[in-house]
Design an enzyme around this catalytic site. Structure first.
Site, PDB file in Angstrom:
ATOM      1  N   ASP A  68      11.863  38.481  75.757  1.00 49.06           N
ATOM      2  CA  ASP A  68      12.725  37.626  76.585  1.00 49.06           C
ATOM      3  C   ASP A  68      12.420  37.903  78.055  1.00 49.06           C
ATOM      4  O   ASP A  68      12.596  39.017  78.536  1.00 49.06           O
ATOM      5  CB  ASP A  68      14.205  37.900  76.283  1.00 49.06           C
ATOM      6  N   SER A 118      17.375  30.956  78.377  1.00 50.46           N
ATOM      7  CA  SER A 118      16.912  31.435  77.073  1.00 50.46           C
ATOM      8  C   SER A 118      17.422  30.593  75.910  1.00 50.46           C
ATOM      9  O   SER A 118      16.902  30.705  74.801  1.00 50.46           O
ATOM     10  CB  SER A 118      17.350  32.878  76.850  1.00 50.46           C
ATOM     11  N   GLU A 340      13.042  39.893  68.601  1.00 51.42           N
ATOM     12  CA  GLU A 340      13.219  39.687  70.039  1.00 51.42           C
ATOM     13  C   GLU A 340      13.410  41.014  70.775  1.00 51.42           C
ATOM     14  O   GLU A 340      14.317  41.788  70.454  1.00 51.42           O
ATOM     15  CB  GLU A 340      14.453  38.811  70.322  1.00 51.42           C
ATOM     16  N   HIS A 387      10.615  32.535  78.853  1.00 53.47           N
ATOM     17  CA  HIS A 387      10.480  32.098  80.243  1.00 53.47           C
ATOM     18  C   HIS A 387      10.002  33.281  81.060  1.00 53.47           C
ATOM     19  O   HIS A 387       9.965  34.408  80.572  1.00 53.47           O
ATOM     20  CB  HIS A 387      11.825  31.597  80.780  1.00 53.47           C
TER      21      HIS A 387
HETATM   22 ZN   LIG Z   1      17.738  35.831  81.547  1.00 51.78          ZN
END
Ligand SMILES: [Zn+2]
Ligand SMILES: *[C@@H]1O[C@H](CO)[C@@H](O)[C@H](O)[C@H]1NC(C)=O
Ligand SMILES: *[C@@H]1O[C@H](CO)[C@@H](O)[C@H](O)[C@H]1NC(C)=O
Ligand SMILES: *[C@@H]1O[C@H](CO)[C@@H](O)[C@H](O)[C@H]1NC(C)=O
Ligand SMILES: *[C@@H]1O[C@H](CO)[C@@H](O)[C@H](O)[C@H]1NC(C)=O
Ligand SMILES: *[C@@H]1O[C@H](CO)[C@@H](O)[C@H](O)[C@H]1NC(C)=O
Length: 533
Positions: A68, A118, A340, A387
């Protein structure tokens, strides 16, 4: 300042840089051109081999790793840090993800946001559809926070497609299991922050929307592995937490009085073994051969940063993934696993680069573990980010400069030292006497040191540039260019013969799988005729 003073200070800076650069040392072998030629020739050989040996098998297993907020700069910095933690200069180090044969770029914008969040991005890379920021598992026709816009706009994820094909499924995260990334795999919510019903506006509850924790237990009750944080969304309000009974912020939060871990245990198929665990010892004591389902919730909300974990009862990401793969691998039809490293993002938001990068190194260790536990001929592994972040490093640092350290030399404007790592914006902005803080005597290696930023903000922001996609295994070469982020699950599903596009998967069509990608003479002829017309 007179020009004489300026010249003097420039000279000073130049001397400092020179001192720093003459101290640089790198492996002796790098002085030999043969070293670089041999290395490049080996890479060339691999590339040529790959060209003739496309892996067109059907993917039995799919593993999707999400860092992430793991921007390309984060990957590079984590690579150098990993090397330096092993006593090397660092730049030459190979991360596990660096070894993947194919890669591409992912365009991460949300339908309504140039710089994404996210939730909208998770909907893209899990459900195959771009969506609005702040929403999970719904199309862009649903508006953030507006329950009444949800009905009919739900979109299913690759986890659903895998389940429908009889595969096992797992979700492993270092955040709460109801956080944006994992929730897009099983929930439909116009608001990513509706973790429990206590987080929802009353009108959304009246209109029939459900909180994300409830959906985790109810939507797809047979997810085999769920590991992460998030206990406080599972229990009634005022229930003290099992690990922190004195901490009232860790209390259960549910207004509906449900005990969701109890419901999770009860809604498993008859005769199957389901285990709920809440600490590392319990997790590692499980016998994966004898457990069909596991729900592990190791913190009231997000799990600890890897660097702080040893003072807690949390397992590491790699320990969770080890157990997950052992349980999932028992299904002869294979599995889908989402992993994740969710707190790379949190480290960056706090401008604590050390935390963000150590989380990334742990993710890479986990990727290595998964690579050892699976085979490339039947497992498609994809590593990407949702991102980027406004994180970078620079300053003409010499080879092997400590990744978290200072640039040798001073700024030629304010004549103060600076770290190589800086953020475009964020909380590391501190004015002292109207100028940039002098960090000469600050411990920039402290895990909670906040790197400096240009614009002061409470929380450093995401950024909008593309992120990398690393891929290996069956049809990994379909990730080969600059793609919209929502393309990713379409490739994974196609490779595994699940989801909407399976015509190539009929047993006698197996040899057709690779055909559309073979640029053979017939195809080239047709193309040349077309361009001639
Ligand atoms: Zn963030
Ligand atoms: C937490 O739970 C305790 C025990 O039930 C209760 O006394 C306290 O008011 C609760 N605190 C919060 C903030 O919910
Ligand atoms: C929830 O249910 C489980 C299983 O029955 C039980 O062990 C646990 O104590 C319950 N927790 C609460 C807060 O009621
Ligand atoms: C920064 O702090 C160091 C150590 O106190 C001091 O020697 C130096 O002069 C300071 N630099 C500036 C530009 O204030
Ligand atoms: C395989 O591909 C060929 C040519 O594209 C097609 O005509 C044929 O029907 C395919 N076979 C199967 C079983 O799908
Ligand atoms: C080229 O591809 C077409 C369609 O996939 C196939 O029918 C044909 O046999 C191929 N030709 C050669 C020379 O490989």
């Amino acid at each position: 300042m007179t020009s004489g003073e300026k010249t003097l200070k420039c000279l000073f800076l130049f001397l400092l840089l020179k001192v720093a650069l003459t101290k640089v040392s790198f492996p002796d072998q790098e002085k030999n051109p043969k070293y670089w030629r041999d290395q490049a020739q080996a890479s060339l050989k691999t590339a040529l081999y790959l060209q003739d040996h496309l892996n067109t098998n059907v993917a039995k297993n799919i593993i999707l790793f999400i860092g992430d907020g793991m921007s390309v700069a984060t990957v590079t910095a984590a690579r150098i840090l990993k090397g330096q933690l092993n006593g090397k200069p660092g730049e030459e180090t190979q991360l596990e993800m660096d070894k993947f044969p194919y890669m591409a770029l992912s365009k991460t914008y949300n339908t309504d946001a140039q710089v994404p969040d996210s939730a909208g991005t998770a909907t893209a890379y899990l459900c195959g559809v771009k969506a609005n920021a702040g929403t999970v598992g719904v199309s862009a026709a649903a508006l953030q926070g507006q329950c009444y816009t949800m009905r009919g706009n739900e979109v299913d994820s690759i986890l659903n497609w895998a389940k429908q094909a009889g595969k096992s499924a797992g979700l492993v995260t270092t955040t709460r299991v109801t956080h944006a990334t994992p929730s897009a795999a099983y929930a439909h919510s116009v608001d990513r922050s509706w973790y429990s019903d206590n987080d929802m506006p009353p009108e959304a509850i009246q209109q029939g929307c459900k909180d994300i924790a409830w959906q985790l237990v109810k939507n797809i009750p047979d997810i085999e592995v769920i590991l992460g944080g998030g206990r406080k969304y599972m229990y009634p309000r005022n229930t003290p937490d099992v690990e922190y009974p004195w901490d009232w912020h860790a209390n259960g939060t549910r207004l509906d009085g449900l005990n969701l871990t109890k419901i999770w245990m009860e809604n498993k198929p008859r005769g199957q073994v389901a285990r709920y665990v809440w600490n590392r010892n319990q997790l590692l004591a499980l016998d994966p051969r004898k457990v069909d389902y596991v729900l592990g919730l190791f913190e009231p909300a997000d799990m600890k940063f890897e660097q702080e974990r040893k003072r807690s009862t949390d397992p590491s990401l790699s320990e969770m993934v080890q157990v997950a793969i052992q349980i999932l691998q028992k299904n002869p039809k294979g599995f889908f696993l989402l992993v994740e490293a969710g707190r790379i993002d949190h480290g960056h938001h706090a401008s604590m680069a050390s935390q963000a990068l150590h989380e990334t190194v742990e993710l890479d260790k986990t990727i290595a573990l998964a690579s050892r536990a699976t085979r490339e001929d039947d497992t498609l592994t994809v590593v990407t980010a949702d991102h980027s972040h406004v994180f970078t490093f620079g300053g003409y640092t010499p080879r092997g400069n400590p990744m978290l350290g200072l640039v040798p030399g001073l700024s030629d404007i304010d004549f103060k030292p600076f770290t190589s790592i800086v953020y475009g914006n964020g909380p590391g902005f501190e004015l002292v006497d109207g100028g940039r803080q002098n960090i000469s005597f600050i411990d920039v290696f402290d895990m909670n040191y906040q790197a400096q930023s240009a614009v002061p903000l409470q929380s450093e922001t995401h950024s909008g540039e593309d992120v990398a996609i690393f891929a290996k295994g069956p049809l990994a070469h379909l990730l080969h260019g600059v793609h919209e982020q929502n393309y990713i699950p379409h490739v994974m599903a196609y490779a595994a013969c699940i989801g909407q596009n399976k015509d190539h998967c009929k047993p006698d069509a197996a040899s057709n799988v690779s055909r559309p990608f073979t640029f053979n003479s017939t195809l080239l002829y047709i193309l040349s005729v077309l361009s001639w017309l």
